[in-house]
Scaffold this motif. Structure first.
Motif, mmCIF file in Angstrom:
data_model
loop_
_atom_site.group_PDB
_atom_site.id
_atom_site.type_symbol
_atom_site.label_atom_id
_atom_site.label_comp_id
_atom_site.label_asym_id
_atom_site.label_seq_id
_atom_site.Cartn_x
_atom_site.Cartn_y
_atom_site.Cartn_z
ATOM 1 N N TYR A 30 -8.647 5.942 4.082
ATOM 2 C CA TYR A 30 -8.843 4.521 3.798
ATOM 3 C C TYR A 30 -7.916 4.096 2.663
ATOM 4 O O TYR A 30 -8.315 4.022 1.509
ATOM 5 C CB TYR A 30 -10.311 4.253 3.430
ATOM 6 C CG TYR A 30 -11.243 4.707 4.512
ATOM 7 C CD1 TYR A 30 -11.354 3.983 5.688
ATOM 8 C CD2 TYR A 30 -11.977 5.877 4.377
ATOM 9 C CE1 TYR A 30 -12.190 4.413 6.710
ATOM 10 C CE2 TYR A 30 -12.811 6.312 5.394
ATOM 11 C CZ TYR A 30 -12.911 5.574 6.559
ATOM 12 O OH TYR A 30 -13.723 6.006 7.564
ATOM 13 N N PRO A 31 -6.654 3.802 2.985
ATOM 14 C CA PRO A 31 -5.679 3.554 1.921
ATOM 15 C C PRO A 31 -5.726 2.170 1.284
ATOM 16 O O PRO A 31 -4.991 1.901 0.357
ATOM 17 C CB PRO A 31 -4.346 3.774 2.621
ATOM 18 C CG PRO A 31 -4.608 3.448 4.049
ATOM 19 C CD PRO A 31 -6.023 3.866 4.305
ATOM 20 N N TYR A 32 -6.578 1.257 1.791
ATOM 21 C CA TYR A 32 -6.691 -0.032 1.110
ATOM 22 C C TYR A 32 -8.122 -0.536 1.169
ATOM 23 O O TYR A 32 -8.949 -0.079 1.953
ATOM 24 C CB TYR A 32 -5.728 -1.068 1.694
ATOM 25 C CG TYR A 32 -6.125 -1.619 3.044
ATOM 26 C CD1 TYR A 32 -6.875 -2.778 3.150
ATOM 27 C CD2 TYR A 32 -5.730 -0.990 4.209
ATOM 28 C CE1 TYR A 32 -7.249 -3.284 4.375
ATOM 29 C CE2 TYR A 32 -6.088 -1.493 5.450
ATOM 30 C CZ TYR A 32 -6.850 -2.638 5.520
ATOM 31 O OH TYR A 32 -7.216 -3.137 6.738
ATOM 32 N N VAL A 41 1.917 6.018 2.581
ATOM 33 C CA VAL A 41 1.727 5.071 3.677
ATOM 34 C C VAL A 41 2.859 4.047 3.680
ATOM 35 O O VAL A 41 3.454 3.755 4.703
ATOM 36 C CB VAL A 41 0.352 4.378 3.582
ATOM 37 C CG1 VAL A 41 0.259 3.216 4.553
ATOM 38 C CG2 VAL A 41 -0.746 5.384 3.868
ATOM 39 N N GLU A 69 -8.673 6.974 -0.860
ATOM 40 C CA GLU A 69 -8.651 8.251 -0.167
ATOM 41 C C GLU A 69 -7.713 8.157 1.028
ATOM 42 O O GLU A 69 -7.345 7.070 1.457
ATOM 43 C CB GLU A 69 -10.050 8.673 0.271
ATOM 44 C CG GLU A 69 -10.748 7.666 1.147
ATOM 45 C CD GLU A 69 -12.180 8.061 1.449
ATOM 46 O OE1 GLU A 69 -12.396 8.605 2.538
ATOM 47 O OE2 GLU A 69 -13.062 7.818 0.613
ATOM 48 N N THR A 70 -7.329 9.288 1.568
ATOM 49 C CA THR A 70 -6.330 9.346 2.625
ATOM 50 C C THR A 70 -6.714 8.517 3.839
ATOM 51 O O THR A 70 -5.896 7.767 4.370
ATOM 52 C CB THR A 70 -6.094 10.808 3.053
ATOM 53 O OG1 THR A 70 -5.700 11.547 1.905
ATOM 54 C CG2 THR A 70 -5.023 10.897 4.107
ATOM 55 N N PHE A 77 -0.435 4.443 -0.952
ATOM 56 C CA PHE A 77 -1.270 5.617 -1.097
ATOM 57 C C PHE A 77 -0.850 6.692 -0.110
ATOM 58 O O PHE A 77 -0.729 6.453 1.081
ATOM 59 C CB PHE A 77 -2.739 5.253 -0.875
ATOM 60 C CG PHE A 77 -3.681 6.376 -1.185
ATOM 61 C CD1 PHE A 77 -4.181 6.545 -2.455
ATOM 62 C CD2 PHE A 77 -4.054 7.281 -0.210
ATOM 63 C CE1 PHE A 77 -5.048 7.580 -2.754
ATOM 64 C CE2 PHE A 77 -4.921 8.327 -0.491
ATOM 65 C CZ PHE A 77 -5.411 8.475 -1.772
ATOM 66 N N ASN A 78 -0.593 7.911 -0.603
ATOM 67 C CA ASN A 78 -0.287 9.047 0.255
ATOM 68 C C ASN A 78 0.910 8.774 1.176
ATOM 69 O O ASN A 78 0.919 9.141 2.342
ATOM 70 C CB ASN A 78 -1.514 9.424 1.090
ATOM 71 C CG ASN A 78 -1.666 10.925 1.197
ATOM 72 O OD1 ASN A 78 -1.137 11.673 0.389
ATOM 73 N ND2 ASN A 78 -2.393 11.366 2.197
ATOM 74 N N ILE A 114 0.854 -1.186 0.000
ATOM 75 C CA ILE A 114 0.000 0.000 0.000
ATOM 76 C C ILE A 114 0.887 1.232 0.000
ATOM 77 O O ILE A 114 1.681 1.436 0.914
ATOM 78 C CB ILE A 114 -0.933 0.018 1.222
ATOM 79 C CG1 ILE A 114 -1.737 -1.288 1.292
ATOM 80 C CG2 ILE A 114 -1.841 1.230 1.200
ATOM 81 C CD1 ILE A 114 -2.610 -1.573 0.089
ATOM 82 N N THR A 170 -8.258 1.105 7.188
ATOM 83 C CA THR A 170 -7.417 2.187 7.691
ATOM 84 C C THR A 170 -6.106 1.603 8.217
ATOM 85 O O THR A 170 -6.049 0.432 8.589
ATOM 86 C CB THR A 170 -8.106 2.963 8.826
ATOM 87 O OG1 THR A 170 -8.305 2.087 9.928
ATOM 88 C CG2 THR A 170 -9.432 3.536 8.375
ATOM 89 N N ASN A 186 -4.927 -1.276 -3.302
ATOM 90 C CA ASN A 186 -4.753 0.098 -2.855
ATOM 91 C C ASN A 186 -6.094 0.803 -2.832
ATOM 92 O O ASN A 186 -6.960 0.559 -3.661
ATOM 93 C CB ASN A 186 -3.774 0.838 -3.777
ATOM 94 C CG ASN A 186 -2.349 0.677 -3.321
ATOM 95 O OD1 ASN A 186 -1.891 1.392 -2.450
ATOM 96 N ND2 ASN A 186 -1.654 -0.303 -3.896
#
Length: 184
Positions: A138-140, A77, A135-136, A74-75, A72, A158, A132
């Protein structure tokens, strides 16, 4: 690399940690959830992978089924999420997820497993998938099927980056009401 010191491994799944250039292989062995980290070097016909030691991630369940994992990113993480179905004979089927962090030196730190759902909602003994998120907060996402309707379900996940703990938030039907099969 032979991770086995006794019986063989099952449900092997590999992720690539692009932050640290590591391969992470998650697998079940001797009824334990384990992983091993490898560092790829070279390219083409001269490429190789140097493997570290096997790490026990979780050893208190009986039967692991359908392990899935995803890196993951995202953002920023930068964590691995592994999910599995515990299908111990005669017991409630349960879907779990766990966050795994891999350091630049290959050291593995795993959070505690989170029970996402169980057979009280009709959990089908089929594959689970991780991807993935969107949104911030909930990255998965986790995907699984309900046995009462064969409907594909999803849950937003989260990640607490300070303690590698994961929770599953809201979810629902993903791809229509019935007749979904998630198989290899």
């Amino acid at each position: 690399h032979n991770a086995s010191t006794g019986t063989g491994t099952s449900y092997n799944v590999t992720t690539y940690d692009r932050e640290h250039n590591k391969l992470v292989v998650f697998f079940e062995q001797n009824d334990d959830l384990r992983c091993i980290v490898g560092t790829p070097t070279g390219s083409g016909s001269t490429s190789s992978v140097t493997w570290g030691s096997v790490t026990d991630l979780h050893t208190s369940h009986g039967v692991y089924h359908y392990i899935a994992a995803e890196y993951i990113h995202f953002n920023n993480v930068n964590k691995h999420v592994v999910a599995w179905i515990d299908n111990t004979s005669g017991q409630t089927k349960r879907l779990y997820s766990m966050v795994v962090d891999v350091a630049a030196n290959g050291t593995v730190t795993a959070g505690s497993p989170t029970e996402v759902t169980n057979s009280n909602v009709g959990l089908r003994d089929e594959r689970v998938e991780v991807c993935n998120g969107h949104e911030t907060s909930y990255p998965y996402l986790l995907f699984y099927a309900k046995s009462t309707s064969d409907s594909l379900q999803h849950r937003d996940g989260t990640i607490n980056t300070s303690d590698n703990y994961t929770t599953a938030a809201g979810g629902g039907n993903s791809a229509g009401p019935t007749n979904v099969r998630m198989r290899d």
